[in-house]
Design an enzyme around this catalytic site. Structure first.
Site, mmCIF file in Angstrom:
data_model
loop_
_atom_site.group_PDB
_atom_site.id
_atom_site.type_symbol
_atom_site.label_atom_id
_atom_site.label_comp_id
_atom_site.label_asym_id
_atom_site.label_seq_id
_atom_site.Cartn_x
_atom_site.Cartn_y
_atom_site.Cartn_z
ATOM 1 N N LYS A 126 0.876 -1.179 0.000
ATOM 2 C CA LYS A 126 0.000 0.000 0.000
ATOM 3 C C LYS A 126 0.905 1.218 0.000
ATOM 4 C CE LYS A 126 -4.490 0.985 0.348
ATOM 5 N NZ LYS A 126 -5.709 0.217 0.082
ATOM 6 N N ASP A 166 -7.078 4.168 -4.447
ATOM 7 C CA ASP A 166 -7.707 4.079 -3.124
ATOM 8 C C ASP A 166 -8.277 5.481 -2.897
ATOM 9 O OD1 ASP A 166 -7.823 2.255 -0.526
ATOM 10 O OD2 ASP A 166 -7.303 4.229 0.199
HETATM 11 N N1 LIG Z 1 -11.270 1.953 -4.539
HETATM 12 C C1 LIG Z 1 -11.161 0.641 -4.298
HETATM 13 O O1 LIG Z 1 -11.111 -0.174 -5.217
HETATM 14 C C2 LIG Z 1 -11.130 0.141 -2.907
HETATM 15 C C3 LIG Z 1 -11.336 0.970 -1.822
HETATM 16 N N2 LIG Z 1 -11.411 0.434 -0.561
HETATM 17 C C4 LIG Z 1 -11.658 1.285 0.590
HETATM 18 O O2 LIG Z 1 -12.931 1.913 0.453
HETATM 19 C C5 LIG Z 1 -12.939 3.184 1.112
HETATM 20 C C6 LIG Z 1 -13.384 4.251 0.134
HETATM 21 O O3 LIG Z 1 -12.470 4.278 -0.950
HETATM 22 P P1 LIG Z 1 -12.848 4.940 -2.363
HETATM 23 O O4 LIG Z 1 -14.317 4.914 -2.549
HETATM 24 O O5 LIG Z 1 -11.971 4.307 -3.361
HETATM 25 O O6 LIG Z 1 -12.338 6.421 -2.148
HETATM 26 P P2 LIG Z 1 -12.883 7.767 -2.806
HETATM 27 O O7 LIG Z 1 -11.799 8.756 -2.632
HETATM 28 O O8 LIG Z 1 -13.436 7.516 -4.140
HETATM 29 O O9 LIG Z 1 -14.122 8.157 -1.845
HETATM 30 C C7 LIG Z 1 -13.945 8.280 -0.473
HETATM 31 C C8 LIG Z 1 -15.251 8.716 0.146
HETATM 32 O O10 LIG Z 1 -15.124 8.656 1.559
HETATM 33 C C9 LIG Z 1 -15.223 9.969 2.120
HETATM 34 N N3 LIG Z 1 -14.199 10.133 3.145
HETATM 35 C C10 LIG Z 1 -12.855 10.043 2.981
HETATM 36 N N4 LIG Z 1 -12.231 10.287 4.135
HETATM 37 C C11 LIG Z 1 -13.196 10.544 5.033
HETATM 38 C C12 LIG Z 1 -13.179 10.859 6.410
HETATM 39 N N5 LIG Z 1 -12.024 10.968 7.078
HETATM 40 N N6 LIG Z 1 -14.377 11.027 7.027
HETATM 41 C C13 LIG Z 1 -15.539 10.917 6.350
HETATM 42 N N7 LIG Z 1 -15.614 10.630 5.047
HETATM 43 C C14 LIG Z 1 -14.455 10.432 4.406
HETATM 44 C C15 LIG Z 1 -14.945 10.920 0.969
HETATM 45 O O11 LIG Z 1 -15.534 12.185 1.236
HETATM 46 P P3 LIG Z 1 -14.777 13.527 0.733
HETATM 47 O O12 LIG Z 1 -14.922 13.504 -0.743
HETATM 48 O O13 LIG Z 1 -15.500 14.614 1.413
HETATM 49 O O14 LIG Z 1 -13.346 13.386 1.184
HETATM 50 C C16 LIG Z 1 -15.604 10.168 -0.188
HETATM 51 O O15 LIG Z 1 -16.988 10.322 -0.185
HETATM 52 C C17 LIG Z 1 -11.526 3.330 1.693
HETATM 53 O O16 LIG Z 1 -11.504 2.825 3.001
HETATM 54 C C18 LIG Z 1 -10.683 2.434 0.794
HETATM 55 O O17 LIG Z 1 -9.497 2.002 1.431
HETATM 56 C C19 LIG Z 1 -11.304 -0.914 -0.345
HETATM 57 C C20 LIG Z 1 -11.089 -1.772 -1.380
HETATM 58 C C21 LIG Z 1 -10.880 -1.300 -2.729
HETATM 59 O O1 LIG Z 2 -6.802 -2.858 -6.697
HETATM 60 C C1 LIG Z 2 -5.859 -2.840 -5.947
HETATM 61 O O2 LIG Z 2 -4.729 -3.195 -6.223
HETATM 62 C C2 LIG Z 2 -5.970 -2.344 -4.527
HETATM 63 C C3 LIG Z 2 -7.308 -2.088 -3.980
HETATM 64 C C4 LIG Z 2 -7.111 -1.625 -2.588
HETATM 65 O O3 LIG Z 2 -6.335 -0.739 -2.339
HETATM 66 C C5 LIG Z 2 -7.763 -2.326 -1.503
HETATM 67 O O4 LIG Z 2 -8.191 -3.457 -1.693
HETATM 68 O O5 LIG Z 2 -7.858 -1.745 -0.395
#
Ligand SMILES: NC(=O)C1=CN([C@@H]2O[C@H](COP(=O)(O)OP(=O)(O)OC[C@H]3O[C@@H](n4cnc5c(N)ncnc54)[C@H](OP(=O)(O)O)[C@@H]3O)[C@@H](O)[C@H]2O)C=CC1
Ligand SMILES: O=C(O)CCC(=O)C(=O)O
Length: 446
Positions: A126, A166
């Site tokens: 990561k 992420d």
């Molecule tokens: N993208 C992926 O493929 C994967 C993502 N994840 C996990 O999913 C979660 C979301 O990721 P992802 O959707 O990709 O990220 P994005 O950046 O696309 O979206 C993040 C969302 O969460 C909100 N957010 C971020 N930080 C905070 C905080 N401290 N408090 C409240 N809201 C918050 C953001 O709001 P704002 O815009 O206001 O910051 C936004 O709505 C993370 O935990 C990530 O590690 C897990 C597996 C895979």
């Molecule tokens: O697609 C990837 O390699 C990573 C996705 C990721 O960051 C996660 O699973 O939290």
């Protein structure tokens, strides 16, 4: 907590000061793994757990860049290469002001078990930066990404370490990172996943984490002969994971009541339908606005500074960030009749919240199982890149469903308790651990 667990955690605290999220993630895993290891001397004697909590390598670097005013900005970049026992390092990059070494170590540690659960040959890593893309122009984001990759390129590669997105890293950022990698190395290869479809990306990768999460929920519901049809769902976040989890829930006939960002949440009792979701996608991905605009457009309530867990629901999907659902939120959910919580985010529920769910025998799916669909399709993107070929949407989606089904089966295998209740956390931890531990044993003391 038994004596071995206490001893292990105390050592961990001494060795990793100032890293609360990492300690939290390891404590959660160690608590379910240590009793298992004690019954398997080959793991205990070869000190697998002591080794698995140490990153194989950590890279930390300066990221200087010029903003639109011509002023120099300086951020900090990281890559944590956690474990390569079953494949090259694999895991996302996070750009957010809260990023520090401890946060990335927790995420990289979770990734070990998650990637193992997918059944694909992927190790764990990561990375990221304390850079905040919010409020920056496209030009500034590009300048930052180019500077970040100017150092990172030395440490990554299609067969060594393959980053992806992420929080704060989506298609736009992956594009700029890939462009700079190609420019420096001259190589067009699968060094990053989450690429655009026209330049080596996989169909369904943007959707995969959210869709996979909903497929996992369906698997859990099926054990109670239930489905998503007519279920009320609360979702936090409005980014990549939240958008596609909402999309799949709507497609399956569930009613999505909430969505949020870091400033607050909206509650739409009529349900977020397809058209409203398209508005959210445009708001978040193109105009990059705040979720409160939804409330003004669709005349529903907006709760500034709050999280959606006080809204009554059948299913809760925390899809924003770590520790966003605490013990009081968990109690409110249980009181409101919620019977299933599945983590789209990584470690969004605090340990105290998880204890409340377990006590109430609410279905609780940890992120390392429930959100593994994203990295799984990243693995499929790597396979397609190696083949120099692109699979159809249906083929990738079917493969994703199959993988989520298998992960669920692994959780049942190792997580079924004496009273018949399934502890998905224990199931995911042990199942993910065994494959990595066996590979580490086979590869000697490395
Ligand atoms: N993208 C992926 O493929 C994967 C993502 N994840 C996990 O999913 C979660 C979301 O990721 P992802 O959707 O990709 O990220 P994005 O950046 O696309 O979206 C993040 C969302 O969460 C909100 N957010 C971020 N930080 C905070 C905080 N401290 N408090 C409240 N809201 C918050 C953001 O709001 P704002 O815009 O206001 O910051 C936004 O709505 C993370 O935990 C990530 O590690 C897990 C597996 C895979
Ligand atoms: O697609 C990837 O390699 C990573 C996705 C990721 O960051 C996660 O699973 O939290």
């Amino acid at each position: 907590m038994n004596e071995s667990i206490r001893h292990f955690i105390n050592n961990l605290k001494v060795r990793n000061p100032g890293e609360p999220e990492f300690l939290q993630a390891v404590t959660e895993v160690a608590t379910s793994i240590i009793p298992y290891i004690e019954s398997e001397p080959r793991y205990r004697n070869s000190r697998i757990l002591e080794r698995i909590v140490e990153p194989e390598r950590v890279v930390m670097f300066r990221v200087p860049w010029l903003d639109d005013k011509g002023e120099i900005q300086v951020n900090r970049g990281f890559r944590v290469q956690m474990n390569s026992a079953i494949g090259p390092y694999k895991g996302g990059l996070r750009f957010h002001p809260s990023v520090n070494l401890g946060v990335l170590k927790f995420l990289a540690f979770e990734q070990i078990f998650k990637n193992s659960l997918t059944g694909l040959p992927m190790g764990a890593g990561k990375g990221g930066s304390d850079f905040d893309p919010k409020g920056k122009s496209d030009n500034e984001v590009m300048k930052f990404c180019q500077s970040f990759m100017t150092e990172l390129y030395r440490h990554v590669g299609a067969d060594t370490d393959i980053p992806a997105g992420d929080i704060g890293v989506g298609g736009r950022e992956i594009g700029y990172l890939f462009g700079q990698y190609k420019r420096i190395t001259g190589a067009f290869n699968g060094v990053l996943t989450g690429k655009g479809n026209e330049w080596g990306g996989s169909l369904i990768r943007p959707e995969a984490t959210g869709y996979g999460l909903v497929y996992f929920v369906e698997e859990m519901l099926r054990t109670r002969e239930e489905s998503l049809l007519g279920k009320k769902v609360t979702i936090s976040g409005s980014g990549n994971v939240a958008q596609f989890a909402a999309e799949k829930c709507i497609e399956k006939g569930a009613k999505v009541l909430t969505i949020s960002d870091s400033e607050g949440f909206i509650y739409d009792p009529a349900g977020i339908d397809k058209e409203k979701l398209e508005y959210i996608k445009d708001l978040k991905n193109n105009t990059r606005g705040r979720i409160k605009k939804y409330a003004a457009k669709y005349h529903c309530e907006y709760f500034p500074g709050e999280r959606p867990w006080k809204i009554k629901c059948d299913i809760a999907l925390p899809n924003a960030t770590q520790n966003e659902l605490d013990v009081n939120d968990a109690r409110a959910l249980v009181k409101g009749g919620c019977s299933c919580v599945a983590e789209g985010a990584n470690m969004p529920c605090t340990p105290e919240a998880v204890a409340v769910f377990n006590k109430a025998q609410v279905f609780y799916a940890p992120g390392k199982a429930a959100n593994a669909g994203g990295v799984a399709v990243s693995g499929l993107e790597m396979s397609q890149n190696s083949q120099r070929y692109s699979w159809t949407r249906t083929k990738v989606d079917n493969k994703l469903k199959e993988i989520m089904h298998e992960i669920h089966a692994c959780c049942l295998k190792y997580g079924r308790m004496a009273d018949g209740h399934v502890n998905y956390e224990q199931g995911a931890n042990i199942s993910g651990f065994v494959k990595v531990a066996d590979a580490m044993l086979a590869q000697g003391v490395v």
